[in-house]
Design an enzyme around this catalytic site. Structure first.
Site, PDB file in Angstrom:
ATOM      1  N   ARG A   1      -2.922  15.758  29.920  1.00 10.62           N
ATOM      2  CA  ARG A   1      -3.652  16.641  30.827  1.00 10.62           C
ATOM      3  C   ARG A   1      -3.486  18.131  30.520  1.00 10.62           C
ATOM      4  O   ARG A   1      -4.430  18.908  30.626  1.00 10.62           O
ATOM      5  CB  ARG A   1      -3.124  16.334  32.233  1.00 10.62           C
ATOM      6  CG  ARG A   1      -3.910  16.868  33.325  1.00 10.62           C
ATOM      7  CD  ARG A   1      -3.433  16.243  34.597  1.00 10.62           C
ATOM      8  NE  ARG A   1      -4.013  14.941  34.808  1.00 10.62           N
ATOM      9  CZ  ARG A   1      -3.776  14.188  35.862  1.00 10.62           C
ATOM     10  NH1 ARG A   1      -2.962  14.633  36.804  1.00 10.62           N
ATOM     11  NH2 ARG A   1      -4.337  13.022  36.013  1.00 10.62           N
TER      12      ARG A   1
ATOM     13  N   HIS B   1      -5.275  20.215  36.999  1.00  8.18           N
ATOM     14  CA  HIS B   1      -6.117  19.081  36.641  1.00  8.18           C
ATOM     15  C   HIS B   1      -7.283  19.621  35.835  1.00  8.18           C
ATOM     16  O   HIS B   1      -7.892  20.627  36.213  1.00  8.18           O
ATOM     17  CB  HIS B   1      -6.621  18.344  37.887  1.00  8.18           C
ATOM     18  CG  HIS B   1      -7.174  16.990  37.566  1.00  8.18           C
ATOM     19  ND1 HIS B   1      -8.397  16.826  36.952  1.00  8.18           N
ATOM     20  CD2 HIS B   1      -6.663  15.750  37.727  1.00  8.18           C
ATOM     21  CE1 HIS B   1      -8.607  15.526  36.763  1.00  8.18           C
ATOM     22  NE2 HIS B   1      -7.556  14.852  37.225  1.00  8.18           N
TER      23      HIS B   1
ATOM     24  N   GLU C   1      -6.021   6.737  31.516  1.00  5.69           N
ATOM     25  CA  GLU C   1      -6.166   8.175  31.751  1.00  5.69           C
ATOM     26  C   GLU C   1      -5.495   8.929  30.616  1.00  5.69           C
ATOM     27  O   GLU C   1      -4.874   8.318  29.737  1.00  5.69           O
ATOM     28  CB  GLU C   1      -5.542   8.553  33.101  1.00  5.69           C
ATOM     29  CG  GLU C   1      -6.307   7.993  34.290  1.00  5.69           C
ATOM     30  CD  GLU C   1      -5.687   8.396  35.608  1.00  5.69           C
ATOM     31  OE1 GLU C   1      -5.894   9.538  36.019  1.00  5.69           O
ATOM     32  OE2 GLU C   1      -4.990   7.570  36.211  1.00  5.69           O
TER      33      GLU C   1
ATOM     34  N   HIS D   1      -3.090  21.367  40.580  1.00  9.21           N
ATOM     35  CA  HIS D   1      -3.135  19.958  40.981  1.00  9.21           C
ATOM     36  C   HIS D   1      -1.774  19.396  41.367  1.00  9.21           C
ATOM     37  O   HIS D   1      -1.664  18.708  42.382  1.00  9.21           O
ATOM     38  CB  HIS D   1      -3.715  19.164  39.818  1.00  9.21           C
ATOM     39  CG  HIS D   1      -3.874  17.697  40.064  1.00  9.21           C
ATOM     40  ND1 HIS D   1      -4.611  17.190  41.109  1.00  9.21           N
ATOM     41  CD2 HIS D   1      -3.400  16.623  39.386  1.00  9.21           C
ATOM     42  CE1 HIS D   1      -4.583  15.856  41.067  1.00  9.21           C
ATOM     43  NE2 HIS D   1      -3.844  15.499  40.050  1.00  9.21           N
TER      44      HIS D   1
ATOM     45  N   ARG E   1       3.269  16.214  33.832  1.00  9.80           N
ATOM     46  CA  ARG E   1       3.280  14.833  34.355  1.00  9.80           C
ATOM     47  C   ARG E   1       2.208  13.978  33.681  1.00  9.80           C
ATOM     48  O   ARG E   1       1.062  14.403  33.530  1.00  9.80           O
ATOM     49  CB  ARG E   1       3.023  14.870  35.864  1.00  9.80           C
ATOM     50  CG  ARG E   1       2.931  13.511  36.515  1.00  9.80           C
ATOM     51  CD  ARG E   1       2.642  13.687  37.981  1.00  9.80           C
ATOM     52  NE  ARG E   1       1.382  14.347  38.199  1.00  9.80           N
ATOM     53  CZ  ARG E   1       0.240  13.721  38.470  1.00  9.80           C
ATOM     54  NH1 ARG E   1       0.204  12.399  38.558  1.00  9.80           N
ATOM     55  NH2 ARG E   1      -0.859  14.398  38.664  1.00  9.80           N
TER      56      ARG E   1
HETATM   57  C1  SIN Z   1      -6.888  11.620  38.532  1.00  7.50           C
HETATM   58  O1  SIN Z   1      -7.363  10.643  39.060  1.00  7.50           O
HETATM   59  O2  SIN Z   1      -7.363  12.163  37.556  1.00  7.50           O
HETATM   60  C2  SIN Z   1      -5.636  12.190  39.110  1.00  7.50           C
HETATM   61  C3  SIN Z   1      -4.565  11.208  39.024  1.00  7.50           C
HETATM   62  C4  SIN Z   1      -3.248  11.904  38.931  1.00  7.50           C
HETATM   63  O3  SIN Z   1      -3.163  13.094  39.187  1.00  7.50           O
HETATM   64  O4  SIN Z   1      -2.278  11.242  38.565  1.00  7.50           O
END
Ligand code: SIN
Length: 526
Positions: free
Chosen positions: A282, A234, A118, A341, A376
């Site tokens: 993010r 998010h 991610e 988020h 985060r």
């Molecule tokens: C996601 O799956 O994109 C969210 C996971 C997260 O917020 O850590």
């Protein structure tokens, strides 16, 4: 209204990953535990987590605990507590092993767990379950274990305030049942595991329960909160038009597996923004989408996953949400937009879950251990909940606590409260991605003008009071931090100021129940 009263060794407020992990460990240690939840035991934020758990298990070539620490620090924009990061990351493998022993089933590839990647991660290190249903599987396993262990669950109850003795020590919890009946749970230890405050905003990935109750309760009990201005948006929730409430998440793992963000003209726009392009941290991706939407006059961006093999099987939750909205992600880009988020800040605790108030503990999203800093790292939240959920029980056992005497059932005190719709409107308009001084002040004034002082008599009242306090606290901290860092983007101060503002802002409440940013919190800031 008849009062009710009960006793326990540990009261856990909330039933997410941190709360249930703690409840299970406490019960295994012989403590009498009561879990208090507003809805059913399955209604917290954990079930909505899609991506997974970031953890280094030693079987991915080129990855290491040090790399996970480095990625967490890089994402956190200089405000992480490096010791907390090391503690949580290094405790991760053991915590995940114990979660699997409790029955959680992660996706495997051959004899080893599958991994995804991610934003902000330098390696494929995120373990996942059910494709994109990790939170649901973690919750399933912990709920089943909680039921097997016979732990008492008091659902349909909202926590109102911590009860404290004359020394300020917590001796229990005041709560309201759904029918408005007030009661107390006497206990020498109260653990807040209530999640975050995404419901401050009209559009959020959070469930209706995420109203900041735990942070508000802790502040009223004398605890300190920090980093509240760092509300993580998010980058990608499914855009289906303007709507209020929880929006379907489109997990970052979709980009981890190769999907590309495009604007309305079809141009891929992340490549020039960050060396990791679509897999930048993010905060960078959410801000870039917001900018691009403004530049192109569009309500959304587009996530192009049409080149991904086996999308429906790998991301069944996202696929189902898209199909329900009439979108086929196999053949067309998914319309997406950022939404509130995750609360990177919260009640200040150490990595044992101790707040500054004896007998009051916090773990998970409600807490600020220093793991996340200003932003985060993806999938570090389930990790933190697991790790601190275990450690807090050891703290409770080590701290002991006085025998608790019967406490009177008293009506909740009057607190400032504004209508939720006013709060959400003001926060969404002026305290989302891209804030400035006049917008923040205007939002604060709008909320202030709608605020009355009233004693909450039901769950809605408790939640609205919490949202009001959190809104004013976020606005105060966001107004004080006159720079852009992590999730806090100021259009009037676009640069990062490491000379004067490389520190967390701490918040308390004053005698009138109003949040105050501590004056020594930022060296040199006005
Ligand atoms: C996601 O799956 O994109 C969210 C996971 C997260 O917020 O850590």
């Amino acid at each position: 209204m008849t009062g009710w009263e009960a006793g326990a060794d540990l009261v856990v407020v909330g039933s997410g990953v941190a709360g249930l992990t703690a409840a299970l460990d406490a019960a295994a240690a012989g403590l009498r535990v009561v879990v208090v939840t507003k809805d059913g035991i399955t209604e917290g934020s954990t079930r909505w987590a899609q991506g997974g758990v970031a953890v280094v298990l030693g079987d991915v070539a080129g990855d290491s605990l040090d790399a996970h620490v480095a990625d967490t620090l890089a994402a956190g924009g200089g405000l992480n507590d490096a010791a907390a990061v090391g503690t949580v990351v290094r405790a991760g493998p053991g915590a995940v092993r114990r979660l699997r022993e409790r029955g959680a089933l992660f996706d495997a590839r051959g004899s080893r767990l599958d991994r995804t990647r991610e934003g902000g991660h330098s390696a494929y290190r995120v373990v996942h379950a059910g494709g994109d249903a990790t939170g649901a599987e973690v919750e399933r396993a912990l709920v089943a274990a909680t039921r097997d262990a016979g732990i008492t669950v008091l659902d349909g109850h909202v926590a109102v305030d911590a009860l404290r003795d004359v020394t300020g020590r917590v001796v229990g919890l005041a709560a309201l049942a759904d029918d408005g009946t007030a009661g107390v749970l006497r206990a020498p230890a109260v653990l807040l595991a209530t999640g975050g405050y995404g419901q401050l905003y009209a559009s959020t990935t959070n469930p209706p329960t995420s109203t900041g109750d735990g942070v508000a309760l802790a502040l009223r009990a004398g605890a300190v909160a920090a980093d509240l201005e760092f509300v993580q948006f998010h980058p990608t929730v499914l855009w289906t038009g303007p709507a209020v409430g929880r929006r379907p998440l489109v997990t970052e793992a979709v980009r981890g597996e190769g999907a590309i963000l495009r604007d309305r003209a079809g141009t891929a726009f992340m490549a020039g923004v960050h060396p990791r392009a679509d897999l930048a941290p993010r905060d960078v991706v959410a801000a870039a989408i917001t900018r691009r939407m403004a530049e192109t006059g569009s309500d959304c961006a587009f996530l192009d996953a049409t080149a991904l093999e086996g999308f429906a099987a790998r991301f069944p939750t996202v696929y189902a949400s898209c199909r329900e909205a009439g979108i086929d992600p196999l053949t067309e880009p998914i319309p997406v937009t950022p939404a509130a988020h995750y609360a990177c800040g919260g009640v200040v605790t150490d990595t044992w879950g101790r707040t500054g108030v004896p007998g009051l503990y916090a773990a998970g999203e409600v807490a600020r251990t220093g793991l996340h800093g200003a932003n985060r790292l993806a999938s570090n939240s389930l990790l933190e909940g697991l790790v601190v959920g275990e450690r807090v029980v050891r703290a409770v056992l080590a701290d002991g606590g006085p025998a608790v005497l019967s406490a009177p059932v008293e009506p909740a005190p009057a607190v400032p409260v504004a209508a939720r719709a006013v709060v959400q409107r003001a926060m969404s308009a002026s305290a989302a991605i891209g804030r400035d001084a006049s917008g923040l002040a205007g939002a604060s004034d709008a909320i202030e003008a709608a605020t009355v002082t009233a004693a909450p008599v039901d769950r809605t009242g408790v939640e609205d009071a919490a949202l009001t306090l959190l809104a004013q606290a976020v606005l105060a901290a966001a107004g004080t931090r006159r720079e852009s860092r992590g999730c806090h983007v100021r259009t009037d101060f676009p640069g990062r100021d490491d000379v004067h503002q490389n520190a967390s802002l701490r918040v308390r409440v004053d005698g009138a129940g109003r949040p105050v940013v501590l004056s020594d919190a930022l060296v040199g800031a006005a």
